[in-house]
Every structure is written in C-alpha cells, then in structure tokens.
Enzyme design. Structure first.
Site, PDB file in Angstrom:
ATOM      1  NE  ARG A  75      -8.717   8.009 -18.483  1.00  0.00           N
ATOM      2  CZ  ARG A  75      -9.483   7.639 -19.521  1.00  0.00           C
ATOM      3  NH1 ARG A  75     -10.517   8.361 -19.881  1.00  0.00           N
ATOM      4  NH2 ARG A  75      -9.214   6.537 -20.186  1.00  0.00           N
ATOM      5  CD  GLU A 348     -13.708   8.031 -21.520  1.00  0.00           C
ATOM      6  OE1 GLU A 348     -14.744   7.854 -22.197  1.00  0.00           O
ATOM      7  OE2 GLU A 348     -12.571   7.811 -21.947  1.00  0.00           O
TER       8      GLU A 348
END
Ligand code: FCB
Length: 436
Positions: A75, A348
């Site tokens: 990402r 995250e």
C-alpha cells in the site's frame, strides 16, 4: 497454529511524503507538507521530507525487499503535486511516470499494488485558495483521481481515496499539529465534510472509469471510559465519518454538535455515501476519557471542554500510545455489527520503538494484534487483509525522523536499508499464513 483464511492479503504500507524525497524532481509541485516542514518550529529538529528515504530513486531496491518478505500487497500513496503540480489543470506526465515504474516493478515481483490517492500532501496551490475548507478542492480531487486512474488503472485494481480524513481535518485544522497548521474548529468541521465529499466524488469517478475495488481508509479508535464523554468523543473520532460514508447520514448527536461550528450541505450525503467495496481500518490505540468540569478538552475534538483524556493503563510504544490489541478486536467486531456488508481491511497497524535491529517489542506488538484480528475473524468478521505500518522507517510527520515504525531500518546518513528481526518474523507469518 493460528491460521488465517485462504487468500488473506498480507502487506505493508507507506506514504509518499514520508518516504519519497525528490521533492523538486521531474516537475513536482509543492505540497502543504513542504511548506509546513520548512516552517521553523513545526517539525521536531526542523526535519523535512526533502530526502526522506529517497524511495523515489531507490524504489527498485525497496520492491526487492518487499519481494524478499513475500508481501502479497504493497500500500503506497500517490503524491498529488507530482501528478498535478498546481492541484488543478495540467497533468505532469513525468510525475505519473514514477508510479508507472513502481507499479511495473511490483508486478514483476508479484506484489499487488494498493494505491491511496491522498495521504495528506495537498498541493500548496490549492491550500492558497482555501484547501479543504474550500468546496472546490473536492472537485479538484476527483479530477486528479481520474488522471491517476487513467494512467495506472490497467495495472492497479485496488484504490483508496483518502487516508485518515479525521487527521487531515482535525490535526490539520483543529490543533494545527499537522499541515496546514490551522487552529479553527469551524475550519476543521468544514474540512471534514469536504474531505468526505471529495471521497464520494472520487468514488463516482473511479467507478465510472471501471476501477476494480474502491475503498476509504479511516483511523478508528475505540473510546473507553465514562459513557457520556465516551459517546461524544466516539462521535467526533469515529461516527462522524462512518455514518455519512456507510449510512448516508450524520449521526443526530454529531450533527447537533458540529452545527455549533459550521454549516454543512446535507444534500452532499448522497454523493458521500457512494457504495465502497472495502473499508480500510487504521488502528493504533484507544482513547480513554472521563468527565472533568475543569478540563479545557482537546483541540482535535472541538467542543470537548469538560472532558479529560486519562493515562494509558498498560505499556506504551515510543509514541506514548497504549498497546492494546483487544481494542482492534473490539473495533473490527463493532464495525461488522454496526455497518454490516462492508468487507474490512486493516490498512495500517504497527508501532514505533527504540532503534534496534533486534526489535522483539515490535514482534510482540504485531503478534498480539494479528491474534486480535484472527479472533475477530473467528466471530465472523469479514477481514480481508492486514498491512503493517510501515515497510521502513520514515518521516513521521511532526516527529520528523525520530519515531521509527519500520520492519526495515533506514540509516538516514547513508540511506542504507537493513531488515529488522520483525521483518524476518513477518516473512514467516506470511509464508505460513498464520502464527506459530
Ligand atoms: C497514521 C498515518 C501514517 C503514520 C502512522 C504512524 O496516522 O496514516 O502516515 O504516520 O499514523
């Protein structure tokens, strides 16, 4: 053995301004983070992203590291001012070329790209005409999204519109700890609304263009403590974004609250609530609050006078954030109960610790959180993947280079990359799709 569902996507995350450097190269325009980091006193020790990890030049080496880890996905974010130096008008082909090369390198190694379109580096030229407090910025964002998709859409299937709009709005315009450094509650709520509008407009654009999977990443944080203050803070931290995006409405209590500061056009909710394919969840810690009439509150939660944040009740990371994996499980379970039908992805999670290559504390942190995610899946949560923050040490915003979140260590003098123990440990987790 703790095994994850087949096809579970293991990844790592970064963001453009935090790693790329090369801020003047190939026609890149200035972003609000260039301006902010070069403003004396805003970032610890005057650190800037001018060089950062020099990923712009070293991306091949970094992709090699990803391949070595066995990452299923990476990402990253696209820097708007590289693609559109002034935030509107002309597209800078040379800026897009960089992401083109990156995506090709990932494909060659079999690493799936997950592209975030906005991770806080707004073109300065847009800030000069109001930034996120201006409604127009939302429309500019959708145009920029179209340009990026047009170039990369044949190879990038998974798109995230925004990273953590709460931080853009309330850290950027409430406390002013982040760029653009504004301290104005009205501006913060207005920015929050326009960010959501930008998301919705970009979803429409990407959908029309045929994007495969479209998501939004929110930073979400369970709020623990006394019921009343916890409800207000949960409203401002979590429901303020979740409800408009996933239910097409502002929660009544949150709307009452924000109307003290600004007016929002409720007609935008239809656009804001465009269906998404995945919700990205960034989880680091919890909030703990109690009522305290003498407290001045917190500028990132406008109207929180009379609420006090209480100390962590367990060990913390170098950020001072309480380590509490149960918060992740509770959050995932709550999301799938309150907002059913939307697959989830942890986009995250990770921790800053002292600068050691033998980072057993980071391994312990990740192990605990992976187990929490696994437990959530066990209760029926549709969690599709997990991205560790971060692949490598990087520019941690107002903390500069002082906080290290990397699986891979970066030496900021030589720019040498050295995988930590956690990187090797993560490689094993990925290889066996689970924990021993
Ligand atoms: C998140 C940000 C990311 C990084 C981590 C530690 O809020 O999205 O860029 O700074 O925190």
């Amino acid at each position: 053995m703790t095994t994850f569902p087949e096809g579970f996507l293991w990844g790592a995350a970064t963001a453009s301004y935090q790693i790329e450097g090369a801020v003047h190269e190939d026609g890149r325009g200035a972003s609000i983070w260039d301006t902010f980091s070069h403003t004396p006193g805003e970032v610890r020790d005057g650190h800037t992203g001018d060089v950062a990890c020099d990923h712009y030049h070293r991306y091949l080496e970094d992709v090699e590291i990803m391949a070595d880890l066995g990452l299923g996905a990476y990402r990253f974010s696209v820097a708007w001012p590289r693609v559109q130096p002034l935030g509107s008008g002309e597209i800078n082909a040379a800026g897009l070329d960089f992401y083109d090369r990156l995506v090709d390198a990932l494909a060659e190694k079999g690493v799936t790209p997950v592209a975030t379109l906005y991770h806080w580096d707004l073109p300065q030229a847009l800030q000069d005409v109001g930034g996120w407090t201006s409604r127009d910025t939302a429309y500019r964002f959708a145009e920029y999204a179209a340009a990026v998709h047009e170039r990369l859409g044949d190879r990038v299937a998974t798109w995230t519109t925004l990273n953590e709009p709460w931080v853009s709005a309330f850290v950027g315009h409430g406390s002013g700890r982040h760029a653009p450094g504004v301290c104005d509650p009205g501006a913060a709520f207005t920015a929050a609304h326009h960010l959501m509008l930008a998301h919705g407009l970009a979803v429409e654009t990407l959908r029309t263009a045929g994007a495969g999977s479209i998501s939004l990443t929110l930073n979400l944080s369970p709020v623990l403590g006394e019921a009343e203050p916890a409800r207000l803070i949960d409203g401002l931290a979590n429901r303020l974004f979740l409800d408009p995006v996933l239910r097409g409405e502002y929660p009544a209590d949150v709307l009452d609250h924000l109307r003290r500061y600004t007016d929002v056009d409720l007609g935008d909710l239809k656009t804001i609530a465009q269906p998404i394919d995945v919700l990205g969840v960034n989880y680091y810690t919890v909030n703990r609050v109690v009522a305290d009439p003498g407290s001045t509150g917190h500028p990132e939660y406008p109207g929180s006078e009379g609420i006090r944040w209480t100390a962590p009740e367990g060990p913390t990371t170098e950020m001072g954030w309480e380590i509490i994996p149960s918060g992740l499980e509770a959050l995932l379970v709550r999301l799938s109960r309150d907002y059913p039908g939307v697959p989830l992805m942890v986009t995250e999670n990770g921790a800053a610790f002292a600068d050691d290559l033998a980072d057993s504390d980071r391994i312990g942190f990740l192990d605990g959180h992976f187990r929490a995610a696994h437990a959530a899946i066990g209760t029926g949560v549709d969690l599709r993947g997990y991205f560790v923050w971060s692949l490598m040490d990087n520019f941690e915003w107002a903390h500069g280079y002082h906080k290290r979140f990397g699986l891979v260590r970066v030496d900021y003098d030589t720019l040498e990359r050295t995988p930590r123990d956690s990187a090797r440990w993560y490689r094993e987790v990925i290889a066996r799709n689970g924990l021993g």
